[in-house]
Design a protein around this motif. Structure first.
Motif: not given
Lengths: 102, 102
Positions: B6-23
């Motif tokens: 389930x975790x691996x199937x979450x949105x790939x855009x959030x794999x990037x740490x900067x984008x995850x931090x922003x989101x």
């Protein structure tokens, strides 16, 4: 906004989703994980999984235990204290980010 | 072990740490974030930050608001409902991974 910086400064090895998933599982459970079990569940190739685990071992985050069970080789992974620390830091930094209202 | 998948199937855009931090920041706070504020705090180049934000906008996770304050252009980001959903899924999946004893 310091919280964003703290998060960005956490261990870079955990940026990869597969490695984060493995470490989150290993560092918070009490159990070691077997190579074949991970292989099946993560749907990775053997080479790909080995490469991830080697990186984690080289960084001191996991310990690899190799043994024979009967005639079959068995590879198991354990989280080191350092691995638990790095993983905890990553998760706390992410939690701070979510709960902070800076 | 379903939790890992389930975790691996979450949105790939959030794999990037900067984008995850922003989101993570955008989706859980009530506030919009300004470009210049993010730029300063994340210590990225303008091009780099713009590129991340464009990817998030193209995927429908953020809305970009451009306006003039006096003669100065001001760019602000808001999290969309889709962005909140994807971010929530990512964080719940990670939480399940940590707390699950499968």
């Amino acid at each position: 906004m310091e919280t964003i910086k703290n998060f960005l400064n956490t261990n870079k090895l955990l940026n990869d989703k597969v490695r984060l998933a493995i470490m989150a599982t290993l560092s918070t459970g009490d159990e070691a994980l077997e190579f074949n079990h991970l292989l099946e569940k993560l749907e990775l190739t053997k080479g790909n999984l080995s490469s991830h685990m080697r990186k984690l071992e080289e960084a001191g985050l996991v310990e690899i235990k190799k043994e024979f069970v009967g005639k079959k080789p068995k590879t198991t992974y354990l989280c080191t204290e350092e691995g638990k620390k790095e993983c905890k830091e990553y998760l706390s930094a992410l939690e701070s980010l979510i709960t902070s209202k800076e």
